[in-house]
Motif scaffolding. Structure first.
Motif, short mmCIF file in Angstrom:
data_model
loop_
_atom_site.label_atom_id
_atom_site.label_comp_id
_atom_site.label_asym_id
_atom_site.label_seq_id
_atom_site.Cartn_x
_atom_site.Cartn_y
_atom_site.Cartn_z
N PHE A 97 0.82 -1.21 0.00
CA PHE A 97 0.00 0.00 0.00
C PHE A 97 0.86 1.26 0.00
O PHE A 97 2.02 1.25 0.42
CB PHE A 97 -0.94 0.00 1.21
CG PHE A 97 -2.09 -0.96 1.09
CD1 PHE A 97 -3.32 -0.53 0.62
CD2 PHE A 97 -1.96 -2.30 1.42
CE1 PHE A 97 -4.40 -1.40 0.49
CE2 PHE A 97 -3.02 -3.18 1.30
CZ PHE A 97 -4.24 -2.74 0.83
N ASP A 98 0.26 2.35 -0.45
CA ASP A 98 0.92 3.66 -0.44
C ASP A 98 0.59 4.45 0.82
O ASP A 98 1.40 5.27 1.27
CB ASP A 98 0.49 4.47 -1.67
CG ASP A 98 0.78 3.73 -2.97
OD1 ASP A 98 1.97 3.48 -3.25
OD2 ASP A 98 -0.18 3.39 -3.69
N TRP A 99 -0.62 4.22 1.35
CA TRP A 99 -1.10 4.93 2.53
C TRP A 99 -1.68 3.94 3.53
O TRP A 99 -2.23 2.91 3.14
CB TRP A 99 -2.21 5.92 2.16
CG TRP A 99 -1.80 7.18 1.48
CD1 TRP A 99 -1.26 7.31 0.22
CD2 TRP A 99 -1.93 8.52 2.00
NE1 TRP A 99 -1.05 8.63 -0.06
CE2 TRP A 99 -1.45 9.39 1.01
CE3 TRP A 99 -2.41 9.04 3.20
CZ2 TRP A 99 -1.43 10.77 1.18
CZ3 TRP A 99 -2.40 10.41 3.37
CH2 TRP A 99 -1.91 11.26 2.37
N ALA A 100 -1.61 4.31 4.81
CA ALA A 100 -2.31 3.59 5.88
C ALA A 100 -3.02 4.63 6.74
O ALA A 100 -2.37 5.48 7.36
CB ALA A 100 -1.33 2.78 6.73
N HIS A 101 -4.36 4.56 6.77
CA HIS A 101 -5.16 5.59 7.45
C HIS A 101 -5.49 5.24 8.90
O HIS A 101 -6.02 6.09 9.61
CB HIS A 101 -6.50 5.78 6.73
CG HIS A 101 -6.41 6.50 5.44
ND1 HIS A 101 -7.21 7.58 5.11
CD2 HIS A 101 -5.63 6.30 4.35
CE1 HIS A 101 -6.92 7.99 3.89
NE2 HIS A 101 -5.96 7.22 3.40
N THR A 102 -5.25 4.01 9.30
CA THR A 102 -5.85 3.52 10.55
C THR A 102 -4.83 3.18 11.63
O THR A 102 -5.07 2.31 12.47
CB THR A 102 -6.73 2.29 10.26
OG1 THR A 102 -5.93 1.30 9.57
CG2 THR A 102 -7.92 2.66 9.39
N VAL A 103 -3.71 3.87 11.64
CA VAL A 103 -2.70 3.63 12.67
C VAL A 103 -3.18 4.27 13.97
O VAL A 103 -3.42 5.48 14.03
CB VAL A 103 -1.34 4.20 12.25
CG1 VAL A 103 -0.34 4.10 13.39
CG2 VAL A 103 -0.81 3.48 11.01
N PRO A 117 9.66 -1.84 2.68
CA PRO A 117 10.88 -2.07 1.89
C PRO A 117 11.63 -0.77 1.59
O PRO A 117 11.01 0.27 1.33
CB PRO A 117 10.33 -2.70 0.60
CG PRO A 117 9.04 -3.34 1.01
CD PRO A 117 8.47 -2.40 2.04
N ASP A 118 12.94 -0.86 1.60
CA ASP A 118 13.77 0.33 1.40
C ASP A 118 13.59 0.94 0.02
O ASP A 118 13.78 2.15 -0.15
CB ASP A 118 15.25 -0.02 1.61
CG ASP A 118 15.59 -0.31 3.06
OD1 ASP A 118 14.88 0.21 3.95
OD2 ASP A 118 16.57 -1.04 3.31
N HIS A 119 13.23 0.13 -0.97
CA HIS A 119 13.14 0.66 -2.33
C HIS A 119 11.85 1.42 -2.58
O HIS A 119 11.71 2.07 -3.62
CB HIS A 119 13.28 -0.47 -3.36
CG HIS A 119 12.10 -1.39 -3.42
ND1 HIS A 119 11.94 -2.45 -2.55
CD2 HIS A 119 11.00 -1.41 -4.24
CE1 HIS A 119 10.81 -3.09 -2.84
NE2 HIS A 119 10.22 -2.48 -3.84
N LEU A 120 10.91 1.34 -1.64
CA LEU A 120 9.65 2.06 -1.81
C LEU A 120 9.71 3.42 -1.12
O LEU A 120 10.47 3.61 -0.16
CB LEU A 120 8.49 1.25 -1.20
CG LEU A 120 8.14 -0.07 -1.90
CD1 LEU A 120 7.00 -0.76 -1.16
CD2 LEU A 120 7.75 0.17 -3.36
N PRO A 121 8.90 4.38 -1.58
CA PRO A 121 8.81 5.67 -0.87
C PRO A 121 8.27 5.44 0.53
O PRO A 121 7.70 4.38 0.82
CB PRO A 121 7.83 6.48 -1.72
CG PRO A 121 7.72 5.78 -3.02
CD PRO A 121 8.01 4.33 -2.76
N PRO A 122 8.41 6.43 1.42
CA PRO A 122 7.83 6.28 2.76
C PRO A 122 6.34 5.97 2.69
O PRO A 122 5.63 6.47 1.81
CB PRO A 122 8.09 7.64 3.41
CG PRO A 122 9.25 8.21 2.67
CD PRO A 122 9.11 7.72 1.26
N LEU A 123 5.89 5.12 3.61
CA LEU A 123 4.46 4.85 3.73
C LEU A 123 3.79 6.07 4.33
O LEU A 123 4.19 6.55 5.40
CB LEU A 123 4.23 3.62 4.61
CG LEU A 123 2.78 3.18 4.83
CD1 LEU A 123 2.16 2.68 3.52
CD2 LEU A 123 2.70 2.09 5.90
#
Length: 238
Positions: A97-103, A117-123
Motif C-alpha cells: 500500500f501507499d497509505w495507511a489511514h488507521t494507525v 521495503p527500502d526501495h519504496l517511498p515512505p508509507l
C-alpha cells in the motif's frame, strides 16, 4: 458512460458543490474511491474515468486486487489501507500500500516502519482518532493523539500526513458537522505546532457517502466514498 463513471461524476459534483458552500477550492478536497468487496473490473472502470486513489478495508483482498489491476496508469494508481491493521497483516500493508489511514497504536507503526521495503517511498500514515469515544471503536483518544503523532513521526520509512476519523452515524447535517469539527480542531492544533517530522501534516481524512458535505464544511481534505461510486455492497455470508 458506465454507471461507475456516471456515479463518479455525480460524487465529484457533490464535492464541488459542498466546497462552494463552504467557500473552499474544490482542489483542496481529494476523493478516495472505496472499492472493498468490488472486483478489479470495477476499479478499472473507475480508473478509466480518471479516478486514481482507491481505498481498501480488507487487506488480503486489497493486495490481490492491486496485483490484478496492475500498473500502467498515468498518473499511477494510489492504494490506501483504510481498514483495521492486525499485527499479522502489517507486512502486507507495508509492502503493497501507499497509505495507511488507521494507525492508532505505536506498535502497529513500528511494525510498518520495520517492514516497509527500502526501495519504496515512505508509507504515508494517518493517525486514526476516536473522536466520539465509542468503547468498541478503533482509534486513539483525542487527548493521546499528539503523543502518538510525535512518536510515529520519529520512525523511519513512515511519513505522518494527518488524522483520520470515522464518527458514529448521525442523521442530520448539524450533528454530523459538530462531530467533524472536533477532528478539525485537533488537526489544526497539531498542524500549528510545526514540529520536526510533521512537515507534511496536511491530510484530514473524514467524510463518506452519507456525510461528505458536513465533512467538507468542517475542513476535510479527503473524503472516502464507496457506495456513492460503486453502488450497494453484497457481503459474503459469515
Amino acid at each position: 458512460m458506465t454507471t461507475i463513471a456516471n456515479n463518479l461524476q455525480q460524487v465529484l459534483g457533490r464535492i464541488a458543490h459542498a466546497c462552494a458552500a463552504a467557500g473552499r477550492d474544490p482542489a483542496s478536497v481529494s476523493l478516495l474511491a472505496v472499492s472493498k468487496t468490488f472486483g478489479a473490473e470495477a476499479v478499472l472502470q473507475a480508473a478509466a474515468a480518471g479516478q486514481r486513489a482507491f481505498g481498501e478495508n480488507y487487506i488480503q483482498e486489497g493486495v490481490e486486487k492491486i496485483a490484478a489491476v496492475g500498473g500502467g496508469f498515468v498518473p499511477a494508481l494510489q492504494w490506501h489501507c483504510i481498514g483495521p491493521i492486525q499485527s499479522n497483516k502489517t507486512r502486507l500493508v507495508a509492502e503493497h500500500f501507499d497509505w495507511a489511514h488507521t494507525v492508532d497504536r505505536l506498535k502497529t507503526a513500528e511494525r510498518l516502519a520495520a517492514q516497509r521495503p527500502d526501495h519504496l517511498p515512505p508509507l504515508q500514515v494517518c493517525i486514526q482518532v476516536n473522536m466520539d469515544g465509542g468503547p468498541t471503536k478503533s482509534g486513539v483518544a483525542p487527548a493521546d493523539t499528539l503523543e502518538l503523532v510525535r512518536a510515529v513521526a520519529k520512525l523511519p520509512r513512515l511519513r505522518v500526513r494527518g488524522l483520520m476519523s470515522i464518527p458514529d452515524h448521525a442523521p442530520d447535517f448539524e450533528t454530523q458537522l459538530a462531530l467533524h469539527q472536533g477532528a478539525k480542531r485537533l488537526f489544526d492544533q497539531i498542524a500549528a505546532l510545526g514540529e520536526p517530522g510533521l512537515e507534511h501534516f496536511d491530510t484530514l481524512s473524514m467524510g463518506m457517502t452519507a456525510d461528505l458535505e458536513a465533512a467538507i464544511q468542517a475542513g476535510s481534505t479527503l473524503v472516502r466514498v464507496g457506495t456513492g461510486i460503486f453502488g450497494g455492497r453484497t457481503y459474503p455470508a459469515a
